[in-house]
Design an enzyme around this catalytic site. Structure first.
Site, PDB file in Angstrom:
ATOM      1  N   GLN A 122      -5.563   8.437  -6.826  1.00  0.00           N
ATOM      2  CA  GLN A 122      -6.015   8.357  -6.750  1.00  0.00           C
ATOM      3  C   GLN A 122      -6.637   9.733  -5.913  1.00  0.00           C
ATOM      4  O   GLN A 122      -8.244   9.365  -5.435  1.00  0.00           O
ATOM      5  CB  GLN A 122      -5.785   7.582  -4.863  1.00  0.00           C
ATOM      6  CG  GLN A 122      -4.940   7.137  -4.887  1.00  0.00           C
ATOM      7  CD  GLN A 122      -5.916   5.258  -5.095  1.00  0.00           C
ATOM      8  OE1 GLN A 122      -6.658   6.047  -4.735  1.00  0.00           O
ATOM      9  NE2 GLN A 122      -5.109   4.635  -5.216  1.00  0.00           N
TER      10      GLN A 122
ATOM     11  N   LYS B 120      -9.125   3.275 -12.193  1.00  0.00           N
ATOM     12  CA  LYS B 120     -10.236   3.603 -10.540  1.00  0.00           C
ATOM     13  C   LYS B 120     -11.230   4.418 -10.804  1.00  0.00           C
ATOM     14  O   LYS B 120     -11.485   4.761  -9.598  1.00  0.00           O
ATOM     15  CB  LYS B 120      -8.764   3.982 -10.147  1.00  0.00           C
ATOM     16  CG  LYS B 120      -7.534   3.555 -10.132  1.00  0.00           C
ATOM     17  CD  LYS B 120      -6.106   4.112  -9.100  1.00  0.00           C
ATOM     18  CE  LYS B 120      -5.187   3.616  -9.320  1.00  0.00           C
ATOM     19  NZ  LYS B 120      -5.191   1.731  -8.182  1.00  0.00           N
TER      20      LYS B 120
ATOM     21  N   ASP C 269       0.360  12.648  -9.249  1.00  0.00           N
ATOM     22  CA  ASP C 269       0.459  12.137  -9.367  1.00  0.00           C
ATOM     23  C   ASP C 269      -1.788  11.920  -8.829  1.00  0.00           C
ATOM     24  O   ASP C 269      -1.882  11.688  -7.305  1.00  0.00           O
ATOM     25  CB  ASP C 269       1.149  10.674  -8.828  1.00  0.00           C
ATOM     26  CG  ASP C 269       0.141   9.724  -8.799  1.00  0.00           C
ATOM     27  OD1 ASP C 269      -0.484   9.287  -9.057  1.00  0.00           O
ATOM     28  OD2 ASP C 269       1.022   8.443  -8.511  1.00  0.00           O
TER      29      ASP C 269
ATOM     30  N   CYS D 236       2.654  -0.939  -3.029  1.00  0.00           N
ATOM     31  CA  CYS D 236       3.902  -0.391  -3.696  1.00  0.00           C
ATOM     32  C   CYS D 236       3.586   0.813  -3.290  1.00  0.00           C
ATOM     33  O   CYS D 236       4.738   1.964  -3.510  1.00  0.00           O
ATOM     34  CB  CYS D 236       2.653  -0.141  -5.539  1.00  0.00           C
ATOM     35  SG  CYS D 236       1.886  -0.944  -5.926  1.00  0.00           S
TER      36      CYS D 236
ATOM     37  N   HIS E 267       4.055   6.609  -4.216  1.00  0.00           N
ATOM     38  CA  HIS E 267       3.297   5.361  -5.264  1.00  0.00           C
ATOM     39  C   HIS E 267       5.014   5.137  -5.551  1.00  0.00           C
ATOM     40  O   HIS E 267       5.629   5.861  -6.616  1.00  0.00           O
ATOM     41  CB  HIS E 267       2.442   4.857  -5.381  1.00  0.00           C
ATOM     42  CG  HIS E 267       1.853   3.401  -6.425  1.00  0.00           C
ATOM     43  ND1 HIS E 267       2.452   3.153  -7.569  1.00  0.00           N
ATOM     44  CD2 HIS E 267       0.678   2.737  -5.904  1.00  0.00           C
ATOM     45  CE1 HIS E 267       1.842   2.095  -7.556  1.00  0.00           C
ATOM     46  NE2 HIS E 267       0.943   1.768  -6.434  1.00  0.00           N
TER      47      HIS E 267
END
Ligand SMILES: Cc1ncc(COP(=O)(O)O)c(C=O)c1O
Lengths: 128, 415
Positions: free
Chosen positions: B210, B233, B207, B372, B130
């Site tokens: 998600q 999220k 990261d 992104c 991302h």
């Protein structure tokens, strides 16, 4: 909203007017929509201060392509001063649909490219 | 079979009732919300926790001796403990509240990166990152004269780990990669990557934007040095995210932002820093949002992250097989076993924006664009793609509505 993809839009999408490139344009400009990466280029030639020929090509959605196609029809034979006076409202009126804040950028990319090509991107920023 | 029985099944009808927004209509149609990778919806309990704070104990934290401030401080601090437990960190001191994943990555790039990365050093990312896990490192690399290297993504949408071995023979200081791709859905083998990176003397940042929302996350098992994720999220509010950092590293690092709350003592010439995690939380924090995140974690934990992950895999596998029945559909990324609950696709001759607009008219919310992740789309020669992303409240019936709407889009663009 249901008539976003009405007949005239699909017609311009499927049979875009003035689609392609000009060999030796007087003005050529290309820009993209940062939200989706779509790209559009407009080439122009002038004769006696008026638009002689205009062509565009793009990698973009139906709304953007139809808007570009209609815009090129609109500016035939216009002077640079007349081009400068085309407003966002003119483009939207021509398209005949209403769009939200995200997709309106698709519809206005052709005008942005045209104006930036003619008198620089700064002026567009002011308008925005 | 036995495993199936042990696994707690989700009561989808009850879950759907917990999310008030799911009753909403869009353009006269029932909302089908399939844009969860962008942000998830929020359950009543989270909305209530936020409103309860504002209604009954709104006060600044760490500053007042009055009852309201004490209550707010307690609840806000306790949310850190909930997060620590949720991801199995050793202590709440390793949990720093930030605004979102992006800020967490920037914090590490700034506070750790500036002190530890020098000219000629290498930082390793991957081609599926991302923009938030690319740009902060580009800024750091530019400032320091460091190099960025990218682990390749292969044709199936998985990381090519052979290319990592090559890269790790250089002076690598940090590897920073996504746990799960927001475009391909790929769940990366982070444990293997961390082992390789640590053997080469590099630290690893993950990261988790998600992943943390959709599957069980265990810091001790994963073994990373930094982990970042966003509250919005994972059924929580916007404006709150988490940076997990190994305590020994966080202790050595200088603060990110300076100001109130993050200091122990301020003199006119210099200051000393507050204890972890407050050292990294300068100024009045996002109190309501932190408390809201705590409530989201309670909600998800009650349902069970294992059950959520399993359910989403079932949905995504169903969605993929239905999508492939549509002529002209191409799916990005690996088979369903290797991915989390999202699927990006392109439809021949129909631009993703046009798909998304037509779906919207049918009440189906998806995302269209480059999500992104422009370098990844460039690699695949795509300008943009369409993405349906699922969460615990989505159903197979909603997948069917998605498929119907895509067929409608196809119809409009068949001349
Ligand atoms: C993989 C990944 N990383 C980072 C981010 C950034 O998250 P946020 O916008 O909450 O900072 C996102 C979400 O958009 C993401 O999907």
């Amino acid at each position: 909203m249901d008539d976003l993809y009405r007949e005239n839009i699909l017609d311009h999408f499927q049979n875009p007017r003035n689609f392609g490139k000009i060999e030796n344009p007087d003005i050529t400009y290309k820009d993209s929509n940062p939200l989706c990466g779509d790209e559009l280029q407009v080439d122009l030639t002038f004769e006696n201060e008026k638009v002689k020929e205009v062509k565009f090509h793009c990698k973009c959605c139906a709304i953007c392509k139809a808007s570009a196609s209609m815009l090129t029809e609109m500016i035939e034979e216009q002077t640079k001063d007349e081009l400068k006076n085309i407003s966002k409202e003119d483009v939207m009126e021509n398209l005949g649909i209403s769009l939200g804040p995200v997709r309106i950028k698709c519809a206005l990319l052709p005008l942005k490219v045209l104006k930036a090509g003619i008198y620089g991107i700064d002026k567009w920023d002011e308008e925005e | 079979m036995l495993e199936m029985e042990i696994c707690k099944k989700l009561d989808i009808e009850k879950i759907r009732r917990d999310f008030p927004i799911l009753k909403r209509e869009v353009h006269g149609k029932q909302l089908v919300y399939l844009d969860n990778a962008a942000t998830s919806q929020k359950p009543e309990s989270v909305i209530q926790a936020i409103s309860e704070y504002y209604r009954t104990y709104n006060a600044n934290t760490h500053r007042g001796v009055h009852l309201l401030s004490e209550e707010a401080t307690d609840k806000y601090e306790y949310a850190h403990r909930k997060v620590a437990k949720f991801i199995n960190a050793k202590s709440y001191k390793e949990i720093i509240f930030v605004r979102n994943t992006t800020e967490a990555i920037n914090l590490v790039a700034y506070s750790w990166g500036r002190a530890n990365v020098s000219k000629g050093d290498t930082i390793v990312l991957s081609e599926m990152e991302h923009h938030s896990n690319i740009v902060p490192w580009q800024l750091l690399a530019k400032e320091k004269g460091a190099n960025l290297e990218y682990i390749e993504v292969d044709d199936t949408g998985c990381l090519n780990l052979d290319s990592l071995d090559n890269i790790l023979s250089r002076d690598v200081k940090l590897v920073s990669i996504a746990h799960m791709s927001n475009v391909l859905g790929t769940i990366n083998p982070v444990e293997l990557i961390i082992e390789k990176a640590h053997n080469a003397g590099a630290l690893v940042m993950i990261d988790g934007a998600q992943s943390a929302a959709h599957m069980p996350i265990d810091m001790q098992k994963i073994g990373c040095d930094f982990y970042a994720f966003s509250g919005h999220k994972m059924a929580g509010p916007t404006g709150i995210g988490v940076l997990y950092g190994r305590k020994s590293l966080l202790e050595q690092m200088d603060p990110f932002l300076g100001g109130g709350d993050m200091i122990l003592e301020v003199k006119l010439t210099e200051s000393t820093w507050n204890d972890l995690p407050w050292k990294f939380e300068a100024g009045t924090p996002s109190i309501a949002q932190g408390i809201g995140l705590g409530a989201a974690i309670d909600y998800l934990t009650e349902i069970g992250m294992d059950a959520i992950h399993e359910y989403e895999q079932e949905i995504v596998s169903y969605a993929m097989s239905e999508l492939l029945n549509i002529d002209g559909i191409e799916i990005l990324g690996p088979s369903s076993e290797l991915r989390g609950g999202l699927v990006s696709f392109s439809l021949k001759d129909v631009h993703p924006h046009d798909i998304a607009s037509i779906l919207d008219m049918e009440g189906v919310a998806i995302r269209a664009g480059h999500h992104c992740a422009q370098p990844l789309h460039d690699k695949y020669g795509l300008g943009a793609s369409a993405r349906a992303s699922f969460y615990l409240y989505n159903t197979k019936d909603e997948v069917d509505l998605l498929i119907n709407a895509i067929n409608k889009a196809k119809g409009i663009f068949t001349f």
